[in-house]
Design an enzyme around this catalytic site. Structure first.
Site, mmCIF file in Angstrom:
data_model
loop_
_atom_site.group_PDB
_atom_site.id
_atom_site.type_symbol
_atom_site.label_atom_id
_atom_site.label_comp_id
_atom_site.label_asym_id
_atom_site.label_seq_id
_atom_site.Cartn_x
_atom_site.Cartn_y
_atom_site.Cartn_z
ATOM 1 C CG ASP A 35 -2.198 0.875 0.880
ATOM 2 O OD1 ASP A 35 -2.124 1.680 -0.075
ATOM 3 O OD2 ASP A 35 -3.207 0.778 1.577
HETATM 4 C C1 BGC Z 1 -4.879 3.358 -0.057
HETATM 5 C C2 BGC Z 1 -5.019 2.307 -1.133
HETATM 6 C C3 BGC Z 1 -4.865 2.937 -2.497
HETATM 7 C C4 BGC Z 1 -3.518 3.636 -2.551
HETATM 8 C C5 BGC Z 1 -3.205 4.255 -3.886
HETATM 9 C C6 BGC Z 1 -3.622 4.192 -0.237
HETATM 10 O O1 BGC Z 1 -3.592 5.276 0.616
HETATM 11 O O2 BGC Z 1 -4.883 2.725 1.203
HETATM 12 O O3 BGC Z 1 -6.241 1.626 -1.010
HETATM 13 O O4 BGC Z 1 -4.990 1.981 -3.497
HETATM 14 O O5 BGC Z 1 -3.483 4.637 -1.570
HETATM 15 O O6 BGC Z 1 -3.939 5.394 -4.114
#
Ligand code: BGC
Length: 755
Positions: free
Chosen positions: A290
């Protein structure tokens, strides 16, 4: 094209080979990847594991560090394997061209983006759409989202979110399929099928990402990014089934979660990644971190620096570093120091290259980029019509006393801070859904009832200041200057439609709330209006279950309309006017109060479940009953349905046999309507404590006025199996209860035995 002779000679030789042997089979594909891998330097391999956000929509702290120069050089030299947030066929083509031309091997980038509930045409937020219990619909909206995104150069979405959650304080419940493992798993599968179609290399499909692996929905106190404590049985029986199903369905990618589980952060969790996902489940796709979740291993306090973080993540089985720069800065040295084997890096790179191959990029890096297609695909009329249909199917009718609905009145007041809000219905995680582009509630009602006399008052504001993805929402608590106008219009109306709830940014990432009632002055406004006119239809727009005890007690009609997307106003009007008979059922329990949380239907018995009068020593709160405000699976219709007692094909089944559970459902009203018939099971005695009931099947069907339909469910051993005391998966002989009904708390019951 220049400077990419190696990979292009490979393209040519393989495509010749393909024509000779019809279609590529696995070994051929793998040969191609192995060929490529054998030509890569360690730096180039590590580059494939590095992902950056490049473009307008930066999320998270890393965006502010101003590393543009370094990133540019890396992009130029094969130091980046994929990017997120870079959008548009033209932009993507130019960047792809740059990478293909400037890097030694010309390995194309993958372009990724959070396409959560639509790309430009916005569908209901996933929690809302889950209330439709319509898997085909969810597959279709995901397919359209994919089609639009792919036309804009996106090949990979970070969806679906498969996190089961029982805590509505957690703002990210809006992104998922609700509280239930079975429903959440089926929904996850439908969305993966929708995004990916049958062929990832098709230019109208995109790669899915099963996220967040795992346990993120169980963050303590519902506070985002918080720690998670779940037992292994709960992990295996409640949280992981949706992920296992995603792996079996070949969701192209997985994403780590931000949280730890019992002390081990997901990005460094060898048990989850190597033992289960890549071991037992034989998963072949890449796992992406993530946002900077490798870097956060330092903040979690299990790594001293980026190098230790990289070592932990790669050894645990995490493959792609999103925005952390942890791999690109440290992996080479770690290999040289023998702290990470090159074999592990090769394994990760193979997964990335395989994805590139499956997407068709190794054959044609530019296949997705067509500006003409982009123009014709985004927001086209069919997509908007689907959004309207998805919206109305997602609405849940919570209360309808005195048949206030469907609307008969001609003299209508529309009140509330959301009523003319063209932005909130788009919801959070809106991809390219434009600010203020939804059909508002007011517009929908006005269009549907041209003959009616409609008055309007805003009543109060919901928030002050910026209301967007990046800023904290500041709730308006002071300004009552609009109350009087609202009272005036209400006084003169036959019926008042009050549109209250949350703006788009009250839910979503980092939008946990400690109180989940109507924010700000809305309840006060509602009570003032109620004093002058009790004929109120409360239309809620929100991204999570709310606590609405006063509203549920006093307001005669309540409609849960979530954040329904581009066509929200029309979808709601379709339901309020009776053009569409509501059929949604809650995918998540509505608690009576925050103190009741977690409140979910499939809880365990405990040793003290008693509700005997006068008995005090049982599991309860002194100040509130245990039952929720509105249970999982609940939702009314303008039709009424009557369930027959359950008929079982047999009362005892042996291992390997199946049992048919049948009911007859009669539409006892004079309107045609759809009903979601739900099947639950209880394993009465187990080697570990078992839920009081668990959803194991459902069927949504249209039953014409006055007619009956027989609904049959088949139960087999797999429906009765679970991770037992010794963590093996299987059934245990004994007594079972089976329930069929209209919600988790309104069911017919029968019993059978498993030998
Ligand atoms: C979120 C993810 C997301 C990623 C990319 C993160 O802050 O937890 O779910 O896919 O950002 O935008």
């Amino acid at each position: 094209m220049k400077g990419n002779s190696v990979i292009y000679s490979l393209f040519i030789s393989t495509s010749l080979f393909l024509t000779n042997c019809e279609k590529a089979d696995e070994p051929v594909k793998n040969n191609k990847i192995e060929n490529l891998l054998s030509q890569m330097t360690l730096d180039e391999k590590i580059g494939q594991l590095n992902q950056y956000s490049i473009g307008a929509e930066l999320t998270g702290p890393g965006a502010k560090e101003g590393q543009n120069k370094i990133r540019y050089e890396q992009l130029k030299n094969g130091g980046v394997g994929s990017v997120l947030n870079l959008l548009g066929a033209k932009n993507a083509r130019e960047t792809q061209q740059f990478v293909v031309d400037s890097t030694r091997l010309g390995i194309p980038l993958i372009f990724s983006y959070d396409v959560i509930h639509g790309y430009k045409t916005i569908f209901p937020i996933p929690l809302g759409e889950s209330a439709s219990w319509d898997l085909e619909l969810m597959q279709n909206t995901a397919a359209v989202a994919a089609k639009e995104a792919a036309a804009s150069g996106v090949m990979w979405t970070f969806a679906p979110m498969l996190d089961i959650s029982r805590d509505p304080r957690w703002g990210r419940v809006m992104e998922g399929g609700g509280e239930d493992t079975y429903l959440g798993t089926e929904i996850g599968k439908a969305r993966i099928r929708g995004f990916q179609g049958n062929d990832l290399s098709d230019i109208t499909t995109i790669a899915a990402c099963a996220k967040h692996f795992a346990g993120y929905g169980f963050s303590e106190g519902g506070r985002d990014y918080n720690n998670v404590y779940v037992g292994k049985h709960q992990l295996l029986n409640t949280i992981l089934p949706a992920f296992k199903a995603a792996a079996q369905l070949e969701a192209a990618t997985f994403m780590n979660a931000f949280n730890d589980i019992d002390g081990v952060p997901s990005s460094a969790n060898e048990y989850l990644l190597r033992e289960l996902l890549k071991g037992e489940w034989n998963y072949e796709g890449p796992v992406v971190s993530d946002w900077n979740s490798f870097g956060e291993l330092i903040t979690h306090g299990i790594a001293n620096d980026k190098s230790e973080a990289a070592q932990l993540a790669i050894n645990a089985g995490s493959d792609i570093d999103m925005e952390g720069s942890v791999y690109i800065e440290s992996l080479k040295q770690l290999v040289e120091d023998n702290k990470v084997s090159e074999g592990k890096i090769d394994d990760a790179v193979r997964r990335v290259l395989k994805l590139k191959q499956d997407l068709g990029l190794l054959d044609d890096p530019f296949k997705y980029f067509d500006e003409e297609r982009e123009k014709n695909t985004l927001l086209n009329a069919d997509h908007l019509e689907l959004a309207r249909d998805a919206g109305r199917k997602s609405i849940v009718l919570l209360k309808n006393e005195g048949d206030l609905l469907p609307l008969k009145a001609k003299n209508i007041a529309v009140i509330g801070p959301l009523a003319k809000d063209k932005d909130s219905p788009i919801g959070n995680w809106r991809a390219q859904g434009e600010t203020g582009s939804a059909v508002s509630f007011y517009e929908g009602i006005e269009a549907a009832l041209p003959e009616a006399n409609i008055t309007y008052a805003e009543g109060c504001k919901l928030s002050i200041g910026p209301n967007n993805f990046f800023n904290e929402v500041e709730v308006e608590e002071e300004d009552r200057s609009g109350f009087q106008e609202a009272i005036n219009v209400a006084r003169n109306a036959d019926v008042v439609l009050m549109n209250l709830g949350e703006t788009a940014y009250f839910s979503g990432e980092a939008r946990s709330r400690s109180e989940i009632g109507l924010p700000g002055l809305q309840l006060e406004l509602l009570k003032e209006v109620y004093k002058v006119n009790k004929n109120i239809v409360l239309v809620l727009m929100n991204g999570r279950p709310l606590t609405i005890p006063w509203e549920a007690e006093n307001i005669p009609a309540i409609v849960e309309a979530w954040h329904l997307g581009s066509m929200a106003g029309h979808s709601i009007a379709d339901v309020l006017t009776g053009k569409y008979n509501p059929s949604g059922k809650l995918p998540m329990t509505f608690p009576r109060s925050v103190g009741q949380i977690p409140t979910y239907y499939n809880h365990k018995m405990t040793g003290r479940p008693s509700t005997d009068p006068g008995m005090v020593f049982y599991s309860h709160n002194m100040d509130i009953e245990n039952s929720p405000q509105y249970p999982f699976g609940f939702g009314l219709s303008y039709s009424t349905f009557e369930y027959s007692p359950i008929a079982l094909s047999k009362e005892v089944i042996n291992k390997g046999e199946k049992l048919t559970v049948s009911v007859t459902v009669k539409n006892t009203s004079d309107v045609d309507g759809e009903e979601v018939v739900q099947l639950y099971i209880r394993d009465v005695v187990g080697s570990i404590t078992r839920p009081v009931k668990e959803l194991k099947g459902f069927k949504k069907l249209m039953i014409k006025a006055g007619e009956s339909a027989q609904v049959d469910f088949e139960i087999g051993e797999e429906d009765l199996a679970f991770y037992r005391k010794d963590f093996t998966f299987g059934t245990e002989p004994g007594d079972f209860e089976v329930f069929v009904g209209t919600s988790s708390s309104d069911v017919q019951t029968a019993t059978f035995k498993l030998n």
